[in-house]
Design a protein around this motif. Structure first.
Motif, PDB file in Angstrom:
ATOM      1  N   LEU A  26      29.144-127.355 -29.467  1.00  0.00           N
ATOM      2  CA  LEU A  26      28.156-127.718 -28.700  1.00  0.00           C
ATOM      3  C   LEU A  26      27.767-126.542 -27.613  1.00  0.00           C
ATOM      4  O   LEU A  26      26.679-126.120 -27.510  1.00  0.00           O
ATOM      5  CB  LEU A  26      28.014-128.886 -27.820  1.00  0.00           C
ATOM      6  N   ASN A  27      28.816-125.930 -26.972  1.00  0.00           N
ATOM      7  CA  ASN A  27      28.784-125.047 -25.923  1.00  0.00           C
ATOM      8  C   ASN A  27      28.160-123.741 -26.671  1.00  0.00           C
ATOM      9  O   ASN A  27      27.352-122.772 -26.220  1.00  0.00           O
ATOM     10  CB  ASN A  27      29.756-124.674 -25.386  1.00  0.00           C
ATOM     11  N   GLU A  28      28.962-123.444 -27.784  1.00  0.00           N
ATOM     12  CA  GLU A  28      28.353-122.421 -28.670  1.00  0.00           C
ATOM     13  C   GLU A  28      26.957-122.389 -29.341  1.00  0.00           C
ATOM     14  O   GLU A  28      26.357-121.470 -29.205  1.00  0.00           O
ATOM     15  CB  GLU A  28      29.363-122.172 -29.925  1.00  0.00           C
ATOM     16  N   VAL A  29      26.590-123.741 -29.652  1.00  0.00           N
ATOM     17  CA  VAL A  29      24.967-123.807 -30.120  1.00  0.00           C
ATOM     18  C   VAL A  29      24.121-123.766 -28.708  1.00  0.00           C
ATOM     19  O   VAL A  29      22.958-122.960 -28.980  1.00  0.00           O
ATOM     20  CB  VAL A  29      24.825-124.964 -30.538  1.00  0.00           C
ATOM     21  N   ILE A  30      24.636-124.114 -27.632  1.00  0.00           N
ATOM     22  CA  ILE A  30      23.897-123.875 -26.413  1.00  0.00           C
ATOM     23  C   ILE A  30      23.568-122.296 -26.043  1.00  0.00           C
ATOM     24  O   ILE A  30      22.459-122.099 -25.708  1.00  0.00           O
ATOM     25  CB  ILE A  30      24.356-124.702 -25.117  1.00  0.00           C
ATOM     26  N   ALA A  31      24.746-121.620 -26.281  1.00  0.00           N
ATOM     27  CA  ALA A  31      24.499-120.310 -25.941  1.00  0.00           C
ATOM     28  C   ALA A  31      23.784-119.457 -26.913  1.00  0.00           C
ATOM     29  O   ALA A  31      22.843-118.647 -26.712  1.00  0.00           O
ATOM     30  CB  ALA A  31      26.165-119.371 -25.909  1.00  0.00           C
ATOM     31  N   SER A  32      23.779-120.033 -28.368  1.00  0.00           N
ATOM     32  CA  SER A  32      23.068-119.210 -29.209  1.00  0.00           C
ATOM     33  C   SER A  32      21.541-119.621 -28.868  1.00  0.00           C
ATOM     34  O   SER A  32      20.604-118.999 -29.157  1.00  0.00           O
ATOM     35  CB  SER A  32      23.472-119.913 -30.511  1.00  0.00           C
ATOM     36  N   ASN A  33      21.294-120.813 -28.367  1.00  0.00           N
ATOM     37  CA  ASN A  33      19.847-121.305 -28.322  1.00  0.00           C
ATOM     38  C   ASN A  33      19.450-120.525 -27.250  1.00  0.00           C
ATOM     39  O   ASN A  33      18.035-120.097 -27.256  1.00  0.00           O
ATOM     40  CB  ASN A  33      19.552-122.828 -27.849  1.00  0.00           C
ATOM     41  N   ASP A  34      20.201-120.317 -26.049  1.00  0.00           N
ATOM     42  CA  ASP A  34      19.490-119.428 -24.906  1.00  0.00           C
ATOM     43  C   ASP A  34      19.327-118.234 -25.432  1.00  0.00           C
ATOM     44  O   ASP A  34      18.464-117.453 -24.729  1.00  0.00           O
ATOM     45  CB  ASP A  34      20.525-119.559 -23.730  1.00  0.00           C
ATOM     46  N   SER A  35      20.166-117.482 -26.321  1.00  0.00           N
ATOM     47  CA  SER A  35      19.708-116.106 -26.606  1.00  0.00           C
ATOM     48  C   SER A  35      18.473-116.120 -27.504  1.00  0.00           C
ATOM     49  O   SER A  35      18.079-114.941 -27.767  1.00  0.00           O
ATOM     50  CB  SER A  35      20.866-115.539 -27.688  1.00  0.00           C
ATOM     51  N   LYS A  36      17.665-117.296 -27.676  1.00  0.00           N
ATOM     52  CA  LYS A  36      16.415-117.004 -28.314  1.00  0.00           C
ATOM     53  C   LYS A  36      15.207-116.695 -27.008  1.00  0.00           C
ATOM     54  O   LYS A  36      14.278-116.424 -27.436  1.00  0.00           O
ATOM     55  CB  LYS A  36      15.882-118.619 -28.768  1.00  0.00           C
ATOM     56  N   ARG A  37      15.749-116.900 -25.729  1.00  0.00           N
ATOM     57  CA  ARG A  37      14.944-116.204 -24.658  1.00  0.00           C
ATOM     58  C   ARG A  37      14.347-114.519 -24.976  1.00  0.00           C
ATOM     59  O   ARG A  37      15.194-114.019 -25.222  1.00  0.00           O
ATOM     60  CB  ARG A  37      15.551-116.256 -23.544  1.00  0.00           C
ATOM     61  N   MET A  38      13.557-114.495 -24.771  1.00  0.00           N
ATOM     62  CA  MET A  38      12.864-112.809 -24.687  1.00  0.00           C
ATOM     63  C   MET A  38      13.610-112.324 -23.513  1.00  0.00           C
ATOM     64  O   MET A  38      13.798-113.084 -22.497  1.00  0.00           O
ATOM     65  CB  MET A  38      11.426-113.001 -24.658  1.00  0.00           C
ATOM     66  N   PRO A  39      13.420-111.166 -23.508  1.00  0.00           N
ATOM     67  CA  PRO A  39      13.931-110.289 -22.138  1.00  0.00           C
ATOM     68  C   PRO A  39      13.236-110.899 -20.815  1.00  0.00           C
ATOM     69  O   PRO A  39      13.991-110.754 -19.955  1.00  0.00           O
ATOM     70  CB  PRO A  39      13.770-108.865 -22.701  1.00  0.00           C
ATOM     71  N   ASP A  40      12.013-111.199 -21.108  1.00  0.00           N
ATOM     72  CA  ASP A  40      11.182-111.545 -19.682  1.00  0.00           C
ATOM     73  C   ASP A  40      11.387-112.959 -19.606  1.00  0.00           C
ATOM     74  O   ASP A  40      10.761-113.484 -18.342  1.00  0.00           O
ATOM     75  CB  ASP A  40      10.034-111.267 -20.202  1.00  0.00           C
TER      76      ASP A  40
END
Length: 154
Positions: free
Chosen positions: A108-122
């Protein structure tokens, strides 16, 4: 695991601080899409097709689904029953993963990190035409889950 759930809730709050009915329907469609993927993995193609179709209709905001969904979200008794179902789904998913020997908290922590990587640089989130968060960020990475697979039930 409450910390993980808090991280997920904050991520969604960041992505959609004021979600509309359409945003809620899209997310419910995504929830059903993930359930359909589980059905596909276990070989239940007929159920997968049905659940996937229903999920797509929520994501596309098809009228009949939106009408029923609106009624559900305006009746306190229905909201309580839906919340209970969501809580039970979390509990039974964790239990099934545990019995299968999966490190569900690590995964779940790995998926959370992956989901957070969907954020754009801004800090914003890329969205498709229905408001679903996409993987179009230059920072996006797929979660690597193989290290969280255990040995139970082999």
């Amino acid at each position: 695991m409450s910390n993980e759930i808090e991280k997920i809730a904050k991520w969604f709050s960041d992505a959609k601080p004021n979600p509309t009915l359409e945003d809620t329907a899209t997310q419910y469609g995504c929830h059903l899409e993930e359930f359909a993927e589980g059905l596909q993995v276990t070989g239940d193609d007929s159920a997968r097709e049905l659940v996937s179709c229903i999920g797509d209709n929520y994501k596309k905001h098809i009228g009949i689904y939106m009408g029923d969904f609106t009624l559900t979200l305006h009746r306190e008794e229905s909201k309580i029953e839906l919340l209970d179902a969501f809580c039970d789904q979390i509990v039974t998913a964790v239990g099934t993963a545990q019995y299968m020997g999966f490190d569900i908290v690590g995964a779940l922590n790995e998926v959370i990190a992956s989901n957070d990587s969907k954020r754009m640089p801004d800090g914003s989130f890329p969205l498709d035409k229905n408001g679903k968060i996409t993987k179009e960020s230059p920072n996006f990475f797929q979660p690597s889950l193989s290290k969280f697979i255990g040995t139970n039930n082999e």
